[in-house]
Design a protein around this motif. Structure first.
Motif, mmCIF file in Angstrom:
data_model
loop_
_atom_site.group_PDB
_atom_site.id
_atom_site.type_symbol
_atom_site.label_atom_id
_atom_site.label_comp_id
_atom_site.label_asym_id
_atom_site.label_seq_id
_atom_site.Cartn_x
_atom_site.Cartn_y
_atom_site.Cartn_z
ATOM 1 N N THR A 1 -8.153 -36.477 -53.458
ATOM 2 C CA THR A 1 -7.302 -35.575 -52.675
ATOM 3 C C THR A 1 -7.206 -34.219 -53.373
ATOM 4 O O THR A 1 -7.221 -33.168 -52.752
ATOM 5 N N ARG B 1 -10.339 -32.265 -52.895
ATOM 6 C CA ARG B 1 -10.408 -31.696 -51.550
ATOM 7 C C ARG B 1 -9.546 -30.444 -51.461
ATOM 8 O O ARG B 1 -9.951 -29.428 -50.880
ATOM 9 N N GLN B 2 -8.376 -30.519 -52.080
ATOM 10 C CA GLN B 2 -7.496 -29.344 -52.097
ATOM 11 C C GLN B 2 -8.167 -28.159 -52.787
ATOM 12 O O GLN B 2 -8.195 -27.049 -52.281
ATOM 13 N N GLU B 3 -8.750 -28.454 -53.945
ATOM 14 C CA GLU B 3 -9.390 -27.382 -54.723
ATOM 15 C C GLU B 3 -10.519 -26.723 -53.932
ATOM 16 O O GLU B 3 -10.726 -25.531 -54.013
ATOM 17 N N ASN C 1 -10.899 -26.910 -50.630
ATOM 18 C CA ASN C 1 -10.458 -26.432 -49.340
ATOM 19 C C ASN C 1 -11.447 -26.776 -48.232
ATOM 20 O O ASN C 1 -11.850 -25.908 -47.444
#
Ligand code: PHE
Length: 455
Positions: free
Chosen positions: A416, A419-421, A423
């Motif tokens: 997760t 995925r955030q990093e 984007n």
């Protein structure tokens, strides 16, 4: 060393463009202009080139992104970044070995990199003296052979190059170098284009032959050695597997888009390598030289162009100045990890750490330098000292560290968070995960096994 000291060393690379320049400066170097063409020549051309291209995008780019991503999370030198990020993900501290092998790799690579950087520096003067005027392949070949036989000469230039690297690193990479890079890198690009144009113009049909040699798929020529070499070179050329990109990532702001920045760096890196190939191989074929003649290839071929084209002397001088600069922007990135480590783990200050590491690297470099002349008969596993160091680093240490990095990012970190990093949308992230968890690790392991199997 504390994070704040590290930040200070690199504070000038805080803007996105400054960062990209630093990363591209590290990536684009002798690897693209000197090493790529001679490897392509030795490995029979297109099969190696196309494999290398695939590896650059499918394996190199994701690992580059992963190194930056881990570095940005860790905010420290590669060894402690790996350790900290591992601990914060609830994993073993032993992941710091990815950083340790990386730093060791950068140390060893610099020892031979500096020798070749010395060649490039000396060629500025050779070109300036006009020794290549009207030269053909035989003449430039002889100049290069005589040059390799002259130990004192090689030693002088290896010392000058290593000294320049140490000087810049000891001072901290000041705005001077960054500014110089902004001029030098585009300059190098333009000159390469001029050389490709020249090669196409004078060598007529040989340009087509060179193009086919480099790009017409000839998969029958592919074997374990070539595939492993292509993988190793993808790592070498992008400065991966050495903690360098991880260290650069540690100075990155959250707002920088890792994927698009990596794409630009990889494309630039590939372009320079391809242009070098297209400048060199037409001359190789037109002059009846051997594509597989090894590390001397660019030093024998390009001077033919400089010796016979209008304004060749000045262009030759400029080209070797740019080449030396491209090498310097890579060599300082190679010295940085060792210096950081010594600074952090010993009571030495930055200057002493730089001097101590440079002297040791310089001394190992002398052994590489002698491998081209007096020690050419000293061999282990049928390789001289230069080949052995190159083999050990590019074909073993870099892929192994790269493998460690991708397994860590793919399996040990919370997805997760990744995925955030990055984007990424859900579907793109599914592709990313599939690549980093399965395709890349399995490919690297298979290539390593395939590469070490007896032919
Ligand atoms: N990437 C550089 C080149 O292509 C060499 C290098 C390797 C620099 C490893 C830093 C780390 O020349």
């Amino acid at each position: 060393m504390s994070t704040s000291t590290m930040k200070k060393n690199h504070s000038q690379w805080s803007s996105r463009i400054g960062f990209m320049l630093a990363a591209a400066g590290s990536a684009v170097g002798l690897g693209n202009i000197w090493k790529f063409p001679y490897m392509a020549g030795e490995m029979g051309g297109s099969a190696f080139v196309l494999t290398y291209l695939i590896f650059m995008f499918v394996i190199g780019l994701p690992i580059l992104v992963m190194e930056w991503l881990i570095g940005r999370r860790g905010q420290k030198n590669p060894i402690h970044t790996m350790e900290d990020v591992a601990v914060s993900e609830g994993r073993s501290r032993s992941w710091c070995w990815v950083g340790i092998i990386g730093v060791l790799g950068s140390f060893l690579i610099l020892s031979f990199y500096s020798v070749i950087g010395g060649w490039a520096t000396d060629y500025i003067f050779l070109a300036g003296k006009g020794v290549f005027l009207n030269a053909n392949g035989e003449v430039t070949g002889k100049i290069f052979t005589d040059f390799l036989g002259n130990v004192n000469h090689l030693l002088t230039w290896h010392t000058v190059f290593m000294g320049a690297t140490a000087f810049i690193v000891a001072m901290g990479v000041g705005a001077g170098l960054e500014r110089a890079c902004k001029v030098m890198m585009p300059g190098l690009g333009i000159l390469l284009l001029v050389l490709v144009g020249y090669a196409a113009y004078v060598s007529g049909p040989y340009f087509g032959e060179a193009f086919r040699f480099l790009f017409t798929p000839n998969w029958s020529a592919i074997n374990g050695t070539a595939v492993l070499a292509a993988l190793g070179h993808a790592f070498f050329s992008l400065s991966l597997g050495m903690g360098i990109m991880m260290a650069y990532g540690s100075y990155l702001g959250k707002d920088v888009n890792l994927l698009s920045t990596a794409r630009t760096v990889v494309i630039l890196d590939v372009l320079v390598a391809m242009l070098s190939g297209l400048a060199i191989f037409p001359l190789v074929f037109a002059n009846g030289l051997q594509p597989g003649s090894g590390p001397g290839l660019i030093f024998v071929t390009l001077p033919i162009a400089f010796g016979n084209m209008a304004g060749g002397t000045i262009l030759g001088v400029l080209f070797f100045i740019f080449l030396t600069f491209a090498a310097l922007t890579s060599s300082i990135s190679l010295l940085e990890p060792t210096v950081e480590l010594l600074e952090e783990k010993t009571p030495m200050g930055r200057k002493t750490a730089t001097i101590v590491s440079s002297v040791i690297i310089w001394a190992i470099g002398i052994a590489c330098l002698l491998a081209f002349n007096e020690w050419s008969d000293i061999k282990l596993f049928d390789k001289n000292i230069f080949d052995l160091l190159d083999y050990l680093t590019s074909k073993i240490m870099l892929p192994v560290t790269g493998l460690g990095t991708i397994i860590f990012g793919g399996w040990m970190m919370r997805q997760t968070l990744i995925r955030q990093e990055l984007n990424l949308s859900k579907s793109w992230f599914a592709i990313w995960t599939f690549l980093t968890r399965f395709v890349i690790p399995i490919a690297v392991i298979l290539i390593l096994i395939y590469g070490f199997m007896p032919e």
